[in-house]
Design a protein around this motif. Structure first.
Motif, short mmCIF file in Angstrom:
data_model
loop_
_atom_site.label_atom_id
_atom_site.label_comp_id
_atom_site.label_asym_id
_atom_site.label_seq_id
_atom_site.Cartn_x
_atom_site.Cartn_y
_atom_site.Cartn_z
N THR A 154 44.78 48.65 52.00
CA THR A 154 45.46 48.85 50.72
C THR A 154 46.36 50.08 50.78
O THR A 154 47.52 50.05 50.33
CB THR A 154 44.44 49.00 49.58
OG1 THR A 154 43.64 47.82 49.52
CG2 THR A 154 45.15 49.21 48.26
N ASN A 155 45.85 51.18 51.35
CA ASN A 155 46.66 52.39 51.47
C ASN A 155 47.83 52.20 52.43
O ASN A 155 48.91 52.77 52.23
CB ASN A 155 45.80 53.57 51.93
CG ASN A 155 44.90 54.09 50.83
OD1 ASN A 155 45.21 53.95 49.65
ND2 ASN A 155 43.78 54.68 51.22
N ILE A 184 49.47 49.44 52.84
CA ILE A 184 50.48 48.68 52.08
C ILE A 184 51.27 49.62 51.18
O ILE A 184 52.50 49.56 51.08
CB ILE A 184 49.79 47.58 51.26
CG1 ILE A 184 49.16 46.53 52.19
CG2 ILE A 184 50.78 46.92 50.30
CD1 ILE A 184 48.28 45.53 51.48
N LYS A 185 50.55 50.53 50.51
CA LYS A 185 51.22 51.48 49.62
C LYS A 185 52.17 52.39 50.40
O LYS A 185 53.29 52.69 49.96
CB LYS A 185 50.18 52.32 48.88
CG LYS A 185 49.36 51.53 47.87
CD LYS A 185 48.30 52.41 47.21
CE LYS A 185 47.46 51.62 46.20
NZ LYS A 185 46.39 52.45 45.60
N GLN A 238 39.95 40.19 50.17
CA GLN A 238 40.62 41.14 49.30
C GLN A 238 41.88 41.70 49.97
O GLN A 238 42.93 41.83 49.34
CB GLN A 238 39.67 42.28 48.92
CG GLN A 238 40.28 43.36 48.03
CD GLN A 238 40.75 42.83 46.68
OE1 GLN A 238 40.14 41.90 46.14
NE2 GLN A 238 41.83 43.40 46.17
N ASN A 239 41.79 42.02 51.28
CA ASN A 239 42.96 42.53 51.99
C ASN A 239 44.06 41.49 52.09
O ASN A 239 45.25 41.80 51.94
CB ASN A 239 42.56 42.99 53.39
CG ASN A 239 41.88 44.34 53.38
OD1 ASN A 239 41.97 45.08 52.40
ND2 ASN A 239 41.19 44.67 54.46
N GLU A 241 45.75 41.39 48.81
CA GLU A 241 46.64 42.54 48.63
C GLU A 241 47.95 42.34 49.39
O GLU A 241 49.04 42.64 48.89
CB GLU A 241 45.94 43.82 49.10
CG GLU A 241 44.75 44.23 48.27
CD GLU A 241 45.15 44.98 47.01
OE1 GLU A 241 46.35 45.21 46.80
OE2 GLU A 241 44.25 45.33 46.23
N LYS A 289 42.66 38.33 42.35
CA LYS A 289 43.41 39.57 42.16
C LYS A 289 43.06 40.18 40.80
O LYS A 289 42.62 39.49 39.89
CB LYS A 289 44.93 39.32 42.24
CG LYS A 289 45.50 38.52 41.09
CD LYS A 289 47.01 38.42 41.23
CE LYS A 289 47.62 37.64 40.04
NZ LYS A 289 49.09 37.56 40.14
N LYS A 341 47.34 44.10 37.05
CA LYS A 341 47.77 45.49 36.90
C LYS A 341 48.39 45.74 35.53
O LYS A 341 48.48 46.88 35.09
CB LYS A 341 48.77 45.84 38.00
CG LYS A 341 48.18 45.78 39.40
CD LYS A 341 49.20 46.14 40.46
CE LYS A 341 48.60 46.06 41.86
NZ LYS A 341 49.60 46.40 42.91
#
Length: 580
Positions: free
Chosen positions: A245-246, A248-249, A271-272, A275, A331, A334
């Motif tokens: 996740t990090n 990707i960010k 989950q990955n 994402e 998901k 957001k």
């Protein structure tokens, strides 16, 4: 009664004939010595001479005055003996690769010069510890000319470690060099730490198996250009799977939105994948064959994976098939949606087409079965020798519970094998699976995944050629700065490694073409043999014998023309270091 001596120094001119016929004209100073009762000579200075056969005196040349201290210092500073051959190659690498430009564009010139100088030292010395630079720099030219001491590089590490803008700016420059088709490998390595002041150092999986706390280094690496792009670090006890996740960010922040991410099974989770899909990234990841939605597909395609038509064209020991699935993912919203009443933070599902590539390798099946047999036999020996299951490592405890039944009969302990469980495990040996949302062909997907393994050679280079086995600094921010300098050095190393791989291919092509003249063919073959049998570090060291006394374009030109062999000249030409 004799006159009393005056005690005055008298000066007079005397002529003194020489054996060769010359007459020296001397200015002599005397004083009368009343005790010895004769004139004592105090000094005698040659002021002229009359050559043999001449009448007129010729003045003598005055003595050369002694050099002053300042003159001596000036001459020492201007006269240098430098090892420049290797450093010219490294300077060339930094310029043509764009690495130096990226560093200079990310910070002020002084800081950039220090970073580049330390990175070049690590490359040139094959990862020698940094204190050695204090003497090494005296005869190796570096961009930072004011001199690097222990205090200088320590303060640099602190400064760079705290300057996140500098680091991310450099990573952004690296990302700009990526092409549309580039795929990025994402993987981790661990660094063992002695310091108790490193807050990120935790007990977790240690790839060095030395029992120390570790810090995890996570790297994004272009498998097409063979170049590291960016890195980050995290505590050593955090599992790899939660770091995606990090990543990707970070990529999104650096302006990368469409790159294909390639990972091993340590990063697989639904989950990955969710994402990655939400962020718009393509992916290839190795998945565990024990997953509930993969194991049934393996059972259904076992016969097809034994078919000649499923042979991999570049690895005949491997067979592969592809299954297209509409897979459901979850998901977390957001944002709220007022139209359908969906709340922020609520869980939703969505479906995407996924390509499940299943492979079978007969050789791998044999190796996996042998490895399991060896592990189980060792485990059985431990159990029957009295070792309690609770005293085993967690992985060994799981195997013991799954594959053995332990019983005690008096003082005797027996570990009876669970043959059904072992048979079920052996049934799936040799199978593995890749999951992708882009790659439709199983063997193109496998080719890209195997190229991911180049990141392993990068981690090996990080530890062997950039002094990355140990942290060697006390504090977290200082470590981050040190890791950044090592990262720059590894960028140099990986770029040069790729250039040498290309050079080998070019030499092979030229030799096999039959177009070279006899003398050129001899030189080319000699160079190919040398390149194939000489590690990268020793190739650089070979040119470290080239010296220069003064920094001058003419001297440099003369150096390359007179102090290197034809084989050396061909090497420099092939790597693009054109000499004037």
């Amino acid at each position: 009664m004799p006159a009393k001596p005056s005690g005055e120094i008298k000066t007079k001119i005397v002529r003194q004939p020489q054996k060769n016929g010359d007459i020296y004209i001397l200015e002599r100073q005397t004083i009368y010595d009343p005790d010895k009762k004769y004139n004592k000579v105090l000094s005698s200075k040659l002021i002229a001479k009359i050559p043999k056969g001449e009448k007129d005196p010729v003045p003598t040349r005055p003595k050369r005055s002694k050099a002053t201290k300042s003159d001596t210092e000036t001459k020492i500073v201007s006269a240098k003996r430098m090892h420049v051959g290797m450093m010219d190659i490294i300077d060339h690498i930094g310029k043509v690769s764009g690495i130096d430009d990226a560093v200079y564009a990310s910070t002020d010139i002084g800081t950039a010069q220090k970073i580049i100088s330390l990175a070049r030292y690590l490359l040139a010395t094959n990862g020698q510890s940094l204190p050695g630079i204090q003497t090494w720099q005296f005869n190796h030219p570096l961009p930072y000319e004011d001199g690097i001491s222990e205090d200088v590089y320590h303060n640099l590490f602190v400064q760079v470690g705290l300057d996140e803008s500098l680091q991310q700016s450099f990573f952004q420059k690296r990302c700009e060099s990526l092409s549309v088709e580039d795929a990025l490998a994402y993987d981790s390595s661990t660094i063992s730490v002695y310091s108790e002041n490193q807050n990120d150092a935790r007990f977790g999986f240690n790839k060095a198996h030395d029992g120390l706390k570790t810090i995890k280094l996570l790297t994004l690496y272009s498998i097409d250009s063979r170049q590291p792009i960016a890195f980050t670090k995290q505590p050593g006890n955090l599992p790899d799977v939660i770091s995606v996740t990090n990543a990707i960010k970070q990529l999104t922040a650096l302006g990368v939105n469409t790159t294909e991410i390639v990972t091993d099974n340590g990063y697989y989770s639904e989950q990955n994948l969710s994402e990655l899909l939400q962020a718009g990234f393509d992916f290839i990841t190795l998945a565990k064959i024990s997953l509930k939605w993969i194991r049934p597909e393996i059972d259904r395609h076992m016969e097809a994976l034994d078919d000649f038509r499923t042979i991999c064209p570049f690895d005949h020991a491997t067979h592969g098939v592809t299954v297209v699935l509409m897979q459901e993912f979850k998901k977390i919203r957001k944002y709220s949606n007022h139209k359908n009443g969906a709340e922020k933070g609520s869980e939703e599902t969505f479906k995407r087409r996924i390509y499940l590539h299943i492979y079978f390798n007969k050789s791998r099946q044999t190796d996996d079965k042998t490895a399991l047999d060896d592990d189980l036999y060792e485990l059985k020996t431990l159990l029957e020798s009295g070792t309690a299951i609770e005293d085993l490592a967690p992985a060994a405890q799981e195997k013991a519970s799954k594959y053995f039944t332990v019983k005690r009969w008096g003082g005797k302990i027996t570990a009876t094998a669970n043959n059904k469980a072992i048979k079920d495990a052996n049934k799936y040996h040799g199978y593995f699976a890749l999951v992708s949302n882009k790659e439709k062909d199983p063997f193109e997907c496998l080719r890209k995944y195997r190229k991911r393994e180049t990141i392993e050679s990068f981690f090996e280079a990080e530890k062997q050629h950039a002094d990355g086995t140990r942290a060697r600094v006390w504090y977290t921010d200082t470590l981050r700065g040190r890791m950044f300098v090592q990262f720059i050095s590894l960028c140099y190393y990986e770029y040069f490694s790729e250039e040498i791989r290309k050079l080998k291919a070019v030499l092979d092509s030229e030799i096999n073409s039959g177009n070279l003249k006899s003398e050129d063919l001899k030189t080319t073959k000699k160079l190919r043999t040398w390149v194939n049998n000489t590690p990268l570090y020793l190739q650089l060291q070979w040119f470290d014998t080239v010296e220069q006394v003064e920094i001058s374009t003419k001297l440099r030109s003369r150096r390359w023309n007179t102090e290197i062999t034809s084989c050396d000249a061909l090497y420099l030409e092939k790597i693009g270091l054109n000499q004037e």
